[in-house]
Scaffold this motif. Structure first.
Motif, mmCIF file in Angstrom:
data_model
loop_
_atom_site.group_PDB
_atom_site.id
_atom_site.type_symbol
_atom_site.label_atom_id
_atom_site.label_comp_id
_atom_site.label_asym_id
_atom_site.label_seq_id
_atom_site.Cartn_x
_atom_site.Cartn_y
_atom_site.Cartn_z
ATOM 1 N N ALA A 12 0.861 -1.178 0.000
ATOM 2 C CA ALA A 12 0.000 0.000 0.000
ATOM 3 C C ALA A 12 0.900 1.231 0.000
ATOM 4 O O ALA A 12 2.027 1.178 0.489
ATOM 5 C CB ALA A 12 -0.907 -0.026 1.228
ATOM 6 N N PRO A 13 0.412 2.349 -0.577
ATOM 7 C CA PRO A 13 1.290 3.522 -0.711
ATOM 8 C C PRO A 13 1.948 3.915 0.617
ATOM 9 O O PRO A 13 1.271 4.247 1.585
ATOM 10 C CB PRO A 13 0.327 4.608 -1.217
ATOM 11 C CG PRO A 13 -0.711 3.851 -1.975
ATOM 12 C CD PRO A 13 -0.899 2.570 -1.202
ATOM 13 N N ARG A 14 3.269 3.851 0.613
ATOM 14 C CA ARG A 14 4.042 4.042 1.839
ATOM 15 C C ARG A 14 3.929 5.479 2.360
ATOM 16 O O ARG A 14 4.101 6.423 1.599
ATOM 17 C CB ARG A 14 5.502 3.688 1.555
ATOM 18 C CG ARG A 14 6.329 3.475 2.800
ATOM 19 C CD ARG A 14 7.564 2.657 2.508
ATOM 20 N NE ARG A 14 7.375 1.248 2.862
ATOM 21 C CZ ARG A 14 8.288 0.296 2.659
ATOM 22 N NH1 ARG A 14 9.425 0.581 2.090
ATOM 23 N NH2 ARG A 14 8.027 -0.944 3.027
ATOM 24 N N PHE A 15 3.642 5.593 3.639
ATOM 25 C CA PHE A 15 3.541 6.896 4.318
ATOM 26 C C PHE A 15 2.341 7.713 3.821
ATOM 27 O O PHE A 15 2.249 8.899 4.140
ATOM 28 C CB PHE A 15 4.817 7.737 4.124
ATOM 29 C CG PHE A 15 6.089 7.040 4.476
ATOM 30 C CD1 PHE A 15 6.213 6.343 5.675
ATOM 31 C CD2 PHE A 15 7.186 7.089 3.631
ATOM 32 C CE1 PHE A 15 7.399 5.711 6.010
ATOM 33 C CE2 PHE A 15 8.377 6.466 3.954
ATOM 34 C CZ PHE A 15 8.487 5.772 5.146
ATOM 35 N N ARG A 16 1.442 7.136 3.019
ATOM 36 C CA ARG A 16 0.346 7.901 2.427
ATOM 37 C C ARG A 16 -0.993 7.281 2.810
ATOM 38 O O ARG A 16 -1.643 6.613 2.007
ATOM 39 C CB ARG A 16 0.486 7.916 0.897
ATOM 40 C CG ARG A 16 1.882 8.234 0.401
ATOM 41 C CD ARG A 16 2.110 9.498 -0.320
ATOM 42 N NE ARG A 16 1.054 10.380 -0.611
ATOM 43 C CZ ARG A 16 1.275 11.612 -1.088
ATOM 44 N NH1 ARG A 16 2.515 12.045 -1.301
ATOM 45 N NH2 ARG A 16 0.281 12.401 -1.326
ATOM 46 N N PRO A 17 -1.437 7.507 4.053
ATOM 47 C CA PRO A 17 -2.674 6.855 4.497
ATOM 48 C C PRO A 17 -3.900 7.251 3.678
ATOM 49 O O PRO A 17 -4.792 6.427 3.501
ATOM 50 C CB PRO A 17 -2.809 7.301 5.959
ATOM 51 C CG PRO A 17 -1.847 8.410 6.149
ATOM 52 C CD PRO A 17 -0.781 8.273 5.125
ATOM 53 N N ILE A 18 -3.949 8.478 3.179
ATOM 54 C CA ILE A 18 -5.145 8.913 2.444
ATOM 55 C C ILE A 18 -5.315 8.092 1.169
ATOM 56 O O ILE A 18 -6.375 7.495 0.925
ATOM 57 C CB ILE A 18 -5.060 10.413 2.089
ATOM 58 C CG1 ILE A 18 -4.746 11.263 3.332
ATOM 59 C CG2 ILE A 18 -6.358 10.876 1.412
ATOM 60 C CD1 ILE A 18 -5.786 11.194 4.398
ATOM 61 N N GLU A 19 -4.261 8.041 0.363
ATOM 62 C CA GLU A 19 -4.367 7.295 -0.885
ATOM 63 C C GLU A 19 -4.518 5.795 -0.610
ATOM 64 O O GLU A 19 -5.267 5.100 -1.303
ATOM 65 C CB GLU A 19 -3.136 7.550 -1.768
ATOM 66 C CG GLU A 19 -3.072 8.959 -2.337
ATOM 67 C CD GLU A 19 -2.433 9.965 -1.384
ATOM 68 O OE1 GLU A 19 -2.139 9.605 -0.216
ATOM 69 O OE2 GLU A 19 -2.213 11.115 -1.801
ATOM 70 N N ALA A 20 -3.796 5.305 0.388
ATOM 71 C CA ALA A 20 -3.941 3.892 0.735
ATOM 72 C C ALA A 20 -5.386 3.575 1.110
ATOM 73 O O ALA A 20 -5.924 2.524 0.741
ATOM 74 C CB ALA A 20 -2.993 3.531 1.878
ATOM 75 N N PRO A 58 2.488 6.546 9.320
ATOM 76 C CA PRO A 58 3.702 7.347 9.531
ATOM 77 C C PRO A 58 3.749 8.019 10.901
ATOM 78 O O PRO A 58 4.828 8.361 11.367
ATOM 79 C CB PRO A 58 3.635 8.389 8.405
ATOM 80 C CG PRO A 58 2.233 8.370 7.900
ATOM 81 C CD PRO A 58 1.686 6.998 8.177
ATOM 82 N N GLY A 59 2.602 8.161 11.567
ATOM 83 C CA GLY A 59 2.583 8.818 12.873
ATOM 84 C C GLY A 59 2.687 7.844 14.039
ATOM 85 O O GLY A 59 2.407 8.216 15.181
#
Lengths: 241, 241, 241
Positions: free
Chosen positions: B38-46, B69-70
């Protein structure tokens, strides 16, 4: 539950073949990929890592462990019970850290050989089927051996070294909390590396060490690769000061 | 069935540790790797991607979702039931698209903390065990929260963006059939991209968009990498015209 | 047991979606990743490899096999029973080596089409659900076809070619023991390659061939990449002399 700990990588038919062998002998038994990028050709460091991963592995589990550069040669194949967990793998130092840390321990050399025995894939041909037979209650031919006859028993691995490099280039050492008492700075060559609690605490590109999720000292660069920056590899040493 | 949706990658001991934790608490429960890139460090797009993957996920399933990431910071850990599926993951936008699309929804903040709590691996330490306890009928300490308190609830994610790039360099957007009514051309910078039905319809090296197997608009180059050609990344926007 | 044999790679949501589809229809049925880096876009070579992997696959198992560059086109979807194992996959040469080697064989064309049928992901939409229905005892609409109507039936694949390149750059051919009787040297272009039993027998950087763990001739470089050294790809031919 059976767990697989290897350096095969996730590509290729190798892991799948081991799973097929296990499924043939133990239908319905769950098999978990613990990891398949254990340090390649480096059984000592792989074994240090393995020992630290066991906290999450339920007692009663069995592990097929293969980091085996000497496959096809004279090294002994092992079955081992350590603190209620069961292991199969080569006697090349891979299992010795687990053995040394165990309160209860029994070691056997696998004497059984299968009809089909390749010279390059004992994970499929010996370690998986021997462990599966053990689990199924039909142990194969083996003989008990003294634990202090294991390769590496008298030569504890140095924890002040890189034992694993992850996909981000983070450098995991074998050092834990107790070993770091009074230590504030790690040295790699002439470079001094200070501690941070988390990645957030340091600036982008900064190098630091912290206690990772296994409780081990790990050297990292915030949004970068410590492995590249330091040019270190599995086995490289660090200095405490 | 439990499914794992993470940005851990398939290397390293991280996925294996989560599976060991789940197996310890729920012996015999099947665990499926939905995806680990899943897109790394990108929770919205994931989270946009996750919402589109649910069509294949049986009702009654549980998902451990970690793009975080948090981790180690102040963001809330969540347990969520949406349309009969159960989720655990961070309250950072990862689960909000699923929540917003749900007809029935209940959200809880996980208040329980384990004895061993690392600052970098809440998937193993909080999300997996909390979900496992829930499934086992022994819910951990939690409190219900209003769904409109979820991070991102009032700020729907823009679908006209790249939400995932696959191994071929194909660019998946959040745009679906209904959003494309009357649209024939996508624009990226000054480049106009026309639709094709399949890869076979265009020449080698040609760029086009099509509805992929999730029903989403995907930009591709026949036998090439759209990501390289366009220099786009997860989060980059596209224009409809 | 169901095994997956594909060229999807281990990244992306594709394998996970197939597993979710299988789990929905066959709860509790174990699914094993046989491999996901079968030669991409090369059904013939992938099929040669598949045939050699079956020795480890228990009779009674089912396999979803997808190397399918013609997906969305006119090629027939197949269900096949060969020597007590069950296969679904495209009729593009992928299954023909297994079929030709079988002592007992029954082939069916899948006529059923699902409501949701993407043009790019028949593994999820046709092959997995059709096989799952078969296993569940609720076969979907199909018709028996003559085995000699399979694509490639009259055109046996040449074994003297590279059929797989593993992560180390080792070159696996389709040649087995019987085919090598009297042969001592392989030739690739003008280069002559001699046999060794194991990697240990040759110097670092030396090229050699040996019988790999599948019993097939494999070209390797000790601690190097034969694929790089020889510039060979899947499908490249070798000469026996």
């Amino acid at each position: 539950m059976i767990l697989l700990f290897t350096d095969f990588g996730v590509e290729g038919p190798y892991v799948g073949q081991i799973k097929a062998v296990l499924a043939k002998r133990l239908p319905g038994q769950p098999v978990v990929d613990l990891m398949h990028d254990a340090p390649r050709f480096r059984p000592i460091e792989a074994g240090q890592l393995l020992a630290h991963l066991l906290e999450d592995v339920p007692v009663g589990s069995s592990l097929v462990c293969v980091v085996d550069p000497g496959v096809g040669g004279a090294r002994r194949p092992l079955l081992m019970e350590a603190d209620g967990r069961f292991f199969s793998g080569p006697d090349n130092g891979l299992l010795v850290e687990v053995a040394r840390a165990a309160r209860s321990l029994r070691c056997h050399e696998i004497l059984w050989r299968p009809k089909r025995l390749s010279s390059s894939f004992h994970g499929r041909d010996i370690f998986a089927p021997a462990l599966a037979s053990q689990i199924a209650g039909k142990p194969i031919k083996q003989r008990q051996i003294a634990s202090d006859s294991l390769v590496g028993w008298d030569d504890p691995a140095d924890p002040a070294r890189i034992i694993y490099i992850d996909g981000f280039g983070n450098l995991m050492t074998g050092l834990d909390d107790a070993m770091m008492e009074g230590v504030r700075v790690l040295k790699v060559g002439r470079r001094k590396i200070s501690r941070a609690r988390t990645f957030d605490e340091v600036q982008e590109g900064a190098i630091f060490w912290y206690f990772n999720s296994l409780g081990l000292v790990e050297i990292a660069v915030n949004q970068g690769s410590a492995a590249e920056l330091l040019g270190m590899q599995v086995g490289s040493g660090v200095t405490l000061s």
